[in-house]
Write a protein that holds these residues in place. Structure first.
Motif, short mmCIF file in Angstrom:
data_model
loop_
_atom_site.label_atom_id
_atom_site.label_comp_id
_atom_site.label_asym_id
_atom_site.label_seq_id
_atom_site.Cartn_x
_atom_site.Cartn_y
_atom_site.Cartn_z
N ARG A 55 0.83 -1.20 0.00
CA ARG A 55 0.00 0.00 0.00
C ARG A 55 0.87 1.25 0.00
O ARG A 55 2.00 1.23 0.49
CB ARG A 55 -0.91 0.04 1.23
CG ARG A 55 -1.98 -1.04 1.28
CD ARG A 55 -3.13 -0.67 0.41
NE ARG A 55 -4.25 -1.61 0.53
CZ ARG A 55 -5.29 -1.60 -0.28
NH1 ARG A 55 -5.34 -0.70 -1.26
NH2 ARG A 55 -6.27 -2.47 -0.14
N ARG A 56 0.30 2.32 -0.51
CA ARG A 56 0.99 3.60 -0.47
C ARG A 56 1.24 4.00 0.98
O ARG A 56 0.36 3.97 1.81
CB ARG A 56 0.13 4.67 -1.16
CG ARG A 56 0.82 6.00 -1.35
CD ARG A 56 0.07 6.91 -2.32
NE ARG A 56 -1.29 7.22 -1.90
CZ ARG A 56 -2.37 6.73 -2.47
NH1 ARG A 56 -2.27 5.88 -3.48
NH2 ARG A 56 -3.57 7.08 -2.03
N GLY A 57 2.49 4.33 1.28
CA GLY A 57 2.87 4.69 2.64
C GLY A 57 3.51 3.56 3.42
O GLY A 57 4.15 3.81 4.45
N LEU A 73 0.24 0.20 -10.60
CA LEU A 73 0.69 1.09 -9.54
C LEU A 73 -0.23 2.30 -9.52
O LEU A 73 -0.30 3.06 -10.49
CB LEU A 73 2.14 1.53 -9.78
CG LEU A 73 3.19 0.43 -9.86
CD1 LEU A 73 4.57 1.03 -10.11
CD2 LEU A 73 3.20 -0.41 -8.58
N ASP A 74 -0.96 2.47 -8.41
CA ASP A 74 -1.91 3.58 -8.26
C ASP A 74 -1.30 4.61 -7.31
O ASP A 74 -1.16 4.35 -6.12
CB ASP A 74 -3.24 3.06 -7.72
CG ASP A 74 -4.27 4.16 -7.55
OD1 ASP A 74 -3.98 5.32 -7.90
OD2 ASP A 74 -5.37 3.86 -7.05
N PHE A 75 -0.95 5.79 -7.84
CA PHE A 75 -0.29 6.82 -7.05
C PHE A 75 -1.28 7.74 -6.33
O PHE A 75 -0.85 8.61 -5.58
CB PHE A 75 0.64 7.65 -7.95
CG PHE A 75 1.73 6.83 -8.59
CD1 PHE A 75 2.93 6.63 -7.93
CD2 PHE A 75 1.55 6.23 -9.82
CE1 PHE A 75 3.94 5.86 -8.50
CE2 PHE A 75 2.54 5.47 -10.41
CZ PHE A 75 3.74 5.28 -9.75
N ARG A 102 6.41 3.50 0.44
CA ARG A 102 5.93 3.25 -0.91
C ARG A 102 5.11 4.45 -1.40
O ARG A 102 4.32 5.03 -0.64
CB ARG A 102 5.07 2.00 -0.95
CG ARG A 102 5.73 0.72 -0.42
CD ARG A 102 6.95 0.32 -1.23
NE ARG A 102 7.39 -1.05 -0.90
CZ ARG A 102 8.45 -1.62 -1.41
NH1 ARG A 102 9.21 -0.96 -2.28
NH2 ARG A 102 8.78 -2.86 -1.06
N SER A 103 5.28 4.80 -2.66
CA SER A 103 4.59 5.96 -3.23
C SER A 103 3.31 5.59 -3.96
O SER A 103 2.63 6.46 -4.50
CB SER A 103 5.51 6.72 -4.19
OG SER A 103 5.95 5.86 -5.24
N ALA A 104 2.98 4.28 -4.00
CA ALA A 104 1.79 3.85 -4.73
C ALA A 104 1.24 2.57 -4.12
O ALA A 104 1.92 1.87 -3.36
CB ALA A 104 2.14 3.62 -6.21
N ASP A 105 -0.02 2.29 -4.44
CA ASP A 105 -0.58 0.97 -4.17
C ASP A 105 -0.19 0.06 -5.33
O ASP A 105 -0.35 0.43 -6.50
CB ASP A 105 -2.11 1.04 -4.10
CG ASP A 105 -2.61 1.82 -2.90
OD1 ASP A 105 -1.82 2.03 -1.97
OD2 ASP A 105 -3.79 2.23 -2.91
#
Length: 348
Positions: A55-57, A73-75, A102-105
């Motif tokens: 996950r993002r983060g 990759l979903d930003f 992480r910068s994206a899912d």
């Protein structure tokens, strides 16, 4: 090995002594030689459609290479998602920096297999073929830089779009405010009109602030004569002169209104009859005093007023009827005077 034009070392294909053709620095796809090298040390992991890889983060230290299947990759933040396929890699900053957010899912969009490389596997790569690893690192870093630059450009464009949208909203709000002013305001005098008065009374009733107010109806004496003898332009200037007198009387929370024609009203804060009469006497005396100054054509006329206190439990029709009864008496008694109407008295 062969030295390229800038003095860096171009890697050789594992199956040949020929140098590898330089690739797009922003490309996420490994060369066949790089993929073979990475596959020789990486762990294989199955992935399934819809599976969230991270996950993002999330903090991560693992890099992934897609063997088969696809990953999206979903930003977030309205940024364009990326879809990656075989031999493309992602999550490299976690490997290179360690515990990188992480910068994206990352979500699998089809069944497939991944190569997972942790710090231990990457060290094996360095020991096995430092030339290829060095070339990969330069590409990976360049890709990060180019991606960040692209992100900055997109954010700048989005900020510009937002600023343009805000400017449009401000312009629209200004136009709405101007329209609201026009709806509430008499064009000739700049005072409130009947609609503005009605809206003001509705707002005060909703807020429970109708108590402690007084109504003064104001009418120009012999105004038709002014129009007949001097024309409507002079009549308009007289009405503007009356508006200026009324405007000088009102304070915060008070209201001066042109009801129509030569009829005006004042809505003022006042606790008793004496306080209301001070307002009314000032208006009558000011108009009378201005008439003493020689002026041709006239810029003012005498005024008659009817006054009453507002009963909060009544409505405009009741208040107007009582003030109008007092105004009628003032006109009948010759004008240029104030008459009072008590709530207990029936309108004349």
């Amino acid at each position: 090995m062969k030295v390229d034009a800038v003095g860096s070392v171009a890697p050789c294909d594992l199956s040949s002594s020929k140098p590898v053709t330089p690739r797009d620095p922003a490309a996420a796809e490994l060369t066949p030689a790089e993929y073979a090298l990475f596959a020789s040390v990486a762990r294989v992991r199955r992935m399934y459609t819809g599976e969230t890889l991270f996950r993002r983060g999330d903090l991560g230290t693992t890099m992934f290479v897609i063997s088969s299947g696809a990953v999206e990759l979903d930003f977030g933040e309205d940024l364009i998602a990326k879809r990656l396929g075989p031999r493309e890699f992602f999550g490299e900053l976690g490997l290179l920096i360690g515990d990188h957010a992480r910068s994206a899912d990352a979500v699998a969009t089809s069944d497939g297999e991944l190569l997972e490389l942790r710090h231990e596997e990457f060290q094996l790569l360095v020991e096995r073929d430092s030339t290829h690893v060095s070339y990969f690192l330069r590409r990976a870093i360049m890709r990060v830089v180019l991606n960040e630059q692209g992100l900055i450009r997109r954010l700048r464009r989005r900020n510009q779009d937002l600023e343009s949208a805000l400017d449009s909203l401000r312009a629209t709000a200004h136009q709405l405010n101007q329209t609201e002013v026009l709806i509430r305001t008499d064009e000739l005098t700049g005072l409130y009109n009947r609609r503005g008065l009605s809206l003001h009374l509705q707002e005060r009733r909703r807020s429970g602030t109708l108590s402690g107010l007084a109504l003064l109806l104001v009418d120009c004496d012999r105004f038709k004569q002014v129009n007949d003898e001097h024309g409507h332009l002079v009549g308009d200037r007289v009405l503007q002169g009356v508006a200026n007198i009324l405007r000088s009387v009102v304070g915060p929370g008070d209201l001066a209104c042109r009801l129509g024609g030569d009829e005006f009203c004042l809505l003022v804060k006042a606790g008793d009859r004496d306080e209301v009469m001070r307002y009314a006497d000032f208006v009558v005396a000011t108009a009378h005093g201005l008439l003493q100054v020689p002026q041709s054509p006239p810029l003012i006329c005498t005024l008659s007023l009817g006054a009453c206190l507002l009963a909060p439990d009544a409505d405009w029709n009741d208040w107007y009827a009582r003030a109008d009864a007092a105004l009628y008496r003032a006109k009948r008694l010759g004008g240029s005077r104030v008459e009072w109407q008590d709530a207990s008295l029936a309108p004349a």
